[in-house]
Scaffold this motif. Structure first.
Motif, PDB file in Angstrom:
ATOM      1  N   VAL A  44       0.858  -1.179   0.000  1.00 22.62           N
ATOM      2  CA  VAL A  44       0.000   0.000   0.000  1.00 22.62           C
ATOM      3  C   VAL A  44       0.895   1.230   0.000  1.00 22.62           C
ATOM      4  O   VAL A  44       1.785   1.359   0.839  1.00 22.62           O
ATOM      5  N   ASP A  45       0.675   2.118  -0.973  1.00 20.36           N
ATOM      6  CA  ASP A  45       1.383   3.393  -1.014  1.00 20.36           C
ATOM      7  C   ASP A  45       0.481   4.448  -0.391  1.00 20.36           C
ATOM      8  O   ASP A  45      -0.713   4.528  -0.716  1.00 20.36           O
ATOM      9  N   LEU A  46       1.065   5.253   0.488  1.00 20.73           N
ATOM     10  CA  LEU A  46       0.316   6.278   1.198  1.00 20.73           C
ATOM     11  C   LEU A  46       0.758   7.664   0.747  1.00 20.73           C
ATOM     12  O   LEU A  46       1.934   7.886   0.429  1.00 20.73           O
ATOM     13  N   LEU A  47      -0.189   8.582   0.749  1.00 24.83           N
ATOM     14  CA  LEU A  47       0.097   9.994   0.504  1.00 24.83           C
ATOM     15  C   LEU A  47      -0.348  10.750   1.751  1.00 24.83           C
ATOM     16  O   LEU A  47      -1.530  10.695   2.120  1.00 24.83           O
ATOM     17  N   ALA A  48       0.605  11.418   2.400  1.00 24.24           N
ATOM     18  CA  ALA A  48       0.310  12.184   3.612  1.00 24.24           C
ATOM     19  C   ALA A  48       0.663  13.644   3.356  1.00 24.24           C
ATOM     20  O   ALA A  48       1.793  13.961   2.961  1.00 24.24           O
ATOM     21  N   THR A  49      -0.315  14.520   3.587  1.00 21.24           N
ATOM     22  CA  THR A  49      -0.106  15.949   3.387  1.00 21.24           C
ATOM     23  C   THR A  49      -0.573  16.722   4.619  1.00 21.24           C
ATOM     24  O   THR A  49      -1.395  16.244   5.396  1.00 21.24           O
ATOM     25  N   SER A  50      -0.018  17.910   4.752  1.00 21.18           N
ATOM     26  CA  SER A  50      -0.471  18.841   5.785  1.00 21.18           C
ATOM     27  C   SER A  50      -0.257  20.250   5.240  1.00 21.18           C
ATOM     28  O   SER A  50       0.820  20.544   4.707  1.00 21.18           O
ATOM     29  N   GLY A  51      -1.265  21.070   5.339  1.00 20.41           N
ATOM     30  CA  GLY A  51      -1.154  22.420   4.811  1.00 20.41           C
ATOM     31  C   GLY A  51      -0.874  22.448   3.320  1.00 20.41           C
ATOM     32  O   GLY A  51      -0.197  23.342   2.826  1.00 20.41           O
ATOM     33  N   GLY A  52      -1.368  21.438   2.609  1.00 18.22           N
ATOM     34  CA  GLY A  52      -1.180  21.378   1.173  1.00 18.22           C
ATOM     35  C   GLY A  52       0.183  20.880   0.728  1.00 18.22           C
ATOM     36  O   GLY A  52       0.474  20.856  -0.468  1.00 18.22           O
ATOM     37  N   GLN A  53       1.031  20.476   1.665  1.00 14.13           N
ATOM     38  CA  GLN A  53       2.365  19.985   1.324  1.00 14.13           C
ATOM     39  C   GLN A  53       2.512  18.521   1.698  1.00 14.13           C
ATOM     40  O   GLN A  53       2.022  18.090   2.751  1.00 14.13           O
ATOM     41  N   LYS A  54       3.201  17.791   0.843  1.00 13.76           N
ATOM     42  CA  LYS A  54       3.496  16.379   1.113  1.00 13.76           C
ATOM     43  C   LYS A  54       4.488  16.313   2.272  1.00 13.76           C
ATOM     44  O   LYS A  54       5.555  16.918   2.218  1.00 13.76           O
ATOM     45  N   VAL A  55       4.120  15.584   3.337  1.00 13.98           N
ATOM     46  CA  VAL A  55       4.976  15.532   4.526  1.00 13.98           C
ATOM     47  C   VAL A  55       5.715  14.203   4.676  1.00 13.98           C
ATOM     48  O   VAL A  55       6.668  14.122   5.445  1.00 13.98           O
ATOM     49  N   LEU A  56       5.275  13.180   3.965  1.00 16.68           N
ATOM     50  CA  LEU A  56       5.976  11.901   3.974  1.00 16.68           C
ATOM     51  C   LEU A  56       6.212  11.478   2.530  1.00 16.68           C
ATOM     52  O   LEU A  56       5.303  11.532   1.707  1.00 16.68           O
ATOM     53  N   GLY A  57       7.408  11.020   2.243  1.00 14.28           N
ATOM     54  CA  GLY A  57       7.723  10.493   0.929  1.00 14.28           C
ATOM     55  C   GLY A  57       7.994   9.004   1.021  1.00 14.28           C
ATOM     56  O   GLY A  57       8.333   8.502   2.089  1.00 14.28           O
ATOM     57  N   MET A  58       7.828   8.309  -0.088  1.00 13.93           N
ATOM     58  CA  MET A  58       8.082   6.862  -0.126  1.00 13.93           C
ATOM     59  C   MET A  58       7.381   6.162   1.032  1.00 13.93           C
ATOM     60  O   MET A  58       7.919   5.253   1.649  1.00 13.93           O
ATOM     61  N   SER A  59       6.185   6.594   1.335  1.00 11.41           N
ATOM     62  CA  SER A  59       5.417   6.016   2.442  1.00 11.41           C
ATOM     63  C   SER A  59       4.724   4.757   1.941  1.00 11.41           C
ATOM     64  O   SER A  59       3.771   4.829   1.152  1.00 11.41           O
ATOM     65  N   ARG A  60       5.233   3.605   2.391  1.00  8.06           N
ATOM     66  CA  ARG A  60       4.749   2.317   1.900  1.00  8.06           C
ATOM     67  C   ARG A  60       4.618   1.331   3.047  1.00  8.06           C
ATOM     68  O   ARG A  60       5.463   1.259   3.921  1.00  8.06           O
ATOM     69  N   ALA A  61       3.569   0.521   2.937  1.00  8.10           N
ATOM     70  CA  ALA A  61       3.363  -0.541   3.918  1.00  8.10           C
ATOM     71  C   ALA A  61       3.113  -1.857   3.161  1.00  8.10           C
ATOM     72  O   ALA A  61       2.450  -1.853   2.121  1.00  8.10           O
TER      73      ALA A  61
END
Length: 142
Positions: free
Chosen positions: A120-137
């Motif tokens: 599973v690839d995750l996309l995490a943002t805060s304030g319109g900016q990506k805060v985690l890269g290569m976030s995978r489980a």
């Protein structure tokens, strides 16, 4: 406990229900107590700004933990997560107001792997900016 999602029912491209997670200064103080990480960049606005940050920032591990909740909520079993990694790309800035910050997380099945696991690839943002890269489980399903 076992995953409530069946491997055979999942396809590449399956989207997980998105999650929105509020972050307040109080939550950061509680996390600092639980984790033992009392670095002042996570609670002291003056110090955070003196070291070049825009304001107090959330702990990276706190952000990572909030993001994986999308996966554990989807599977219904936290033990189904057999591997998880991220790169910290931007901090989650947490202002000292009643609002705090929000971490928005979405996820998608990117690959079906051997042994009844999926990535599973995750996309995490805060304030319109990506805060985690290569976030995978990697998740084991029934």
């Amino acid at each position: 406990m076992t995953a409530k999602i069946a491997y055979d029912d999942v396809e590449v491209g399956t989207e997980l229900p998105a999650g929105t997670f509020p972050v307040t200064r109080a939550a950061l103080v509680r996390y600092a107590g639980a984790s033992g990480d009392f670095n002042p960049i996570h609670w002291n606005e003056k110090f955070a700004k003196e070291v070049g940050l825009p304001d107090v920032i959330a702990h990276g591990m706190f952000t990572m933990a909030e993001a994986i909740r999308v996966v554990t909520d989807w599977t219904g079993d936290p033990a189904a997560v057999v591997e998880y990694g991220v790169r910290f790309t931007k901090p989650v800035v947490v202002p000292n107001d009643d609002e705090g910050a929000v971490i928005e997380v979405s996820g998608k099945v990117a690959a079906k792997l051997d042994d009844r696991t999926v990535r599973v690839d995750l996309l995490a943002t805060s304030g319109g900016q990506k805060v985690l890269g290569m976030s995978r489980a990697v998740v084991r399903l029934d």
